[in-house]
Design an enzyme around this catalytic site. Structure first.
Site, PDB file in Angstrom:
ATOM      1  N   TRP A 114      55.812  11.271  12.767  1.00  0.00           N
ATOM      2  CA  TRP A 114      55.185  11.625  11.493  1.00  0.00           C
ATOM      3  C   TRP A 114      56.092  11.282  10.332  1.00  0.00           C
ATOM      4  CZ3 TRP A 114      50.362  11.475  11.500  1.00  0.00           C
ATOM      5  CH2 TRP A 114      49.612  11.953  12.587  1.00  0.00           C
ATOM      6  N   ASP A 185      56.606  17.998   4.986  1.00  0.00           N
ATOM      7  CA  ASP A 185      55.316  17.924   5.680  1.00  0.00           C
ATOM      8  C   ASP A 185      55.287  19.046   6.718  1.00  0.00           C
ATOM      9  OD1 ASP A 185      53.155  17.423   7.311  1.00  0.00           O
ATOM     10  OD2 ASP A 185      53.757  15.382   7.864  1.00  0.00           O
ATOM     11  N   LYS A 209      45.884  22.409  12.169  1.00  0.00           N
ATOM     12  CA  LYS A 209      46.770  23.009  13.168  1.00  0.00           C
ATOM     13  C   LYS A 209      46.825  24.532  13.003  1.00  0.00           C
ATOM     14  CE  LYS A 209      48.254  18.544  13.614  1.00  0.00           C
ATOM     15  NZ  LYS A 209      48.689  17.420  12.792  1.00  0.00           N
TER      16      LYS A 209
HETATM   17  C1  LIG Z   1      48.795  16.220  12.328  1.00  0.00           C
HETATM   18  C2  LIG Z   1      49.928  15.810  11.446  1.00  0.00           C
HETATM   19  C3  LIG Z   1      49.763  14.884  10.417  1.00  0.00           C
HETATM   20  C4  LIG Z   1      48.462  14.147  10.174  1.00  0.00           C
HETATM   21  O1  LIG Z   1      47.558  14.930   9.548  1.00  0.00           O
HETATM   22  P1  LIG Z   1      46.149  14.325   9.062  1.00  0.00           P
HETATM   23  O2  LIG Z   1      45.535  15.516   8.434  1.00  0.00           O
HETATM   24  O3  LIG Z   1      45.454  13.807  10.273  1.00  0.00           O
HETATM   25  O4  LIG Z   1      46.435  13.254   8.089  1.00  0.00           O
HETATM   26  C5  LIG Z   1      50.849  14.602   9.613  1.00  0.00           C
HETATM   27  N1  LIG Z   1      52.039  15.189   9.811  1.00  0.00           N
HETATM   28  C6  LIG Z   1      52.239  16.076  10.808  1.00  0.00           C
HETATM   29  C7  LIG Z   1      53.576  16.705  10.977  1.00  0.00           C
HETATM   30  C8  LIG Z   1      51.187  16.410  11.653  1.00  0.00           C
HETATM   31  O5  LIG Z   1      51.377  17.297  12.646  1.00  0.00           O
END
Ligand SMILES: *Cc1c(COP(=O)(O)O)cnc(C)c1O
Length: 373
Positions: A114, A185, A209
């Protein structure tokens, strides 16, 4: 196995323990409450998905969600809370567009797939992106020790990923960046443990999540960082305009905002983030202790970098991976296969995964190893 008798009689034969990395398990209580008011929300004769986002009822619902989020996460007034679309991936672009001009420099800590995606997106914006610490050589099984890397004072911001969802790798500390804004993030760890929001410039998290259904990204921005976006930033990603309009410059993801409010109320009942964190730590400790104590299973992640949300593990014989996944599924333990890029297994044990689900997984793993080990 069954998680809630009443639900199961009404809605489905067996409610499984879903270990998916995302979209992910949601609290049964929240699903039941939403189901009960789905066709007629607050006596409107409509579902929440069918009412106007400008109407009194929904505006109040969105305001309640934001107020609860601020209170549960501990967001001070000098930060805006935005409900945006485009997921976390949208923020990989929105952050550079809002915080930099072409030619600027940023720092990035690379600990997994990521952060690598955030890196390649940021590079589209004419930035000098300096990877100040890179864990790729460890196959993304570690985080850099605090103080082991040098940050640049002229960086517009430092980006990092506190919890790497695919590798199951997490920081045990918040990087110290001085006057340079820290951007995180938090998609796969938000509200799983207490954090000090004042250490951050921007926090963002896709909702699928720990915050509800897919389709929304919660963005927490320090207000002094807003209002400097590039002029070609799309209106729906520009922080100051969205903040000034309560994230409703266009039609917001109404169902996601509504369900996030219910998730936050559920966290409050569990004792807030502190209460949830204690449960999360106990769940993760039980699973890691079992893995570490059993010769048939192993976890490749450095001890100081183990995620409490995404627990990866390997079987002693990878030939048995398929059989493990299919027998687990038959036992009501679903989505345990690791990310397609790394293989092995991964149990995502987000806030909404009950302790009973982790205990059922451990019992299954012990049984599987006894029969096949
Ligand atoms: C799931 C995830 C993403 C992607 O998220 P989207 O909403 O599909 O763009 C980005 N960063 C992390 C750490 C994630 O777990």
């Amino acid at each position: 196995m069954a998680e809630g008798g009443a639900w199961n009689e009404r809605m489905c034969a067996v409610r499984v323990y879903n270990f998916s990395a995302g979209p992910a398990v949601m609290p049964l209580e929240v699903l039941e409450e939403a189901a009960a008011e789905l066709a007629d929300w607050q006596g409107s004769g409509m579902s929440v998905m069918e009412v106007s986002h400008r109407g009194k009822a929904f505006v109040a619902c969105a305001a309640d969600t934001e107020a609860r989020f601020r209170s549960v996460m501990g967001v001070p007034d000098d930060y805006a809370v935005l409900f945006l679309q485009g997921g976390a991936t949208g923020q990989f672009a929105a952050v550079p567009m809002n915080l930099t001009a072409a030619g600027d420099s940023i720092d990035l800590i690379n600990t997994g797939q990521w952060s690598a995606k955030a890196l390649s997106e940021a590079k589209k914006y004419g930035l000098d992106v300096r990877v100040v610490a890179d864990e790729v050589a460890s196959k993304y099984t570690s985080t850099p020790a605090a103080g082991s890397y040098t940050l640049n004072a002229d960086a517009k911001y430092v980006h990092y990923t506190p919890n790497e969802t695919i590798g199951g790798v997490a920081f045990g500390y918040v990087p110290e960046t001085g006057d340079v804004p820290l951007v995180a993030d938090m998609s796969s760890m938000i509200l799983s443990q207490p954090i000090d929001v004042t250490k951050f410039g921007v926090i963002y998290a896709g909702t699928q999540k720990n915050l509800g259904p897919a389709g929304m990204c919660v963005v927490v921005v320090r207000r002094d960082l807003m209002g400097h976006a590039r002029t070609d930033t799309p209106t729906i990603l520009e922080y100051s305009g969205m903040a000034a309009n309560d994230s409703m410059l266009n039609t917001p993801p109404t169902f996601g905002i509504y369900l996030l409010g219910k998730i936050l109320a559920w966290i409050e009942v569990k004792g807030g983030v502190d209460g949830i964190a204690a449960i999360n730590r106990a769940k993760a400790a039980a699973l890691y202790d079992f893995i570490d104590g059993h010769p048939f299973y192993s976890n490749p992640v450095a001890l100081d970098s183990r995620s409490i949300m995404n627990v990866t593990f390997l079987l002693a014989d990878p030939e048995l991976d398929k059989q493990f996944v299919s027998e687990a599924t038959a036992a009501g333990l679903t989505n345990l296969a690791g990310h397609r890029s790394v293989g092995g297994m991964r149990a995502s044990i987000y806030n909404a995964m009950p302790r009973e689900g982790v205990d059922a997984l451990i019992a299954f793993m012990a049984d599987f190893a006894a029969k096949n080990g």
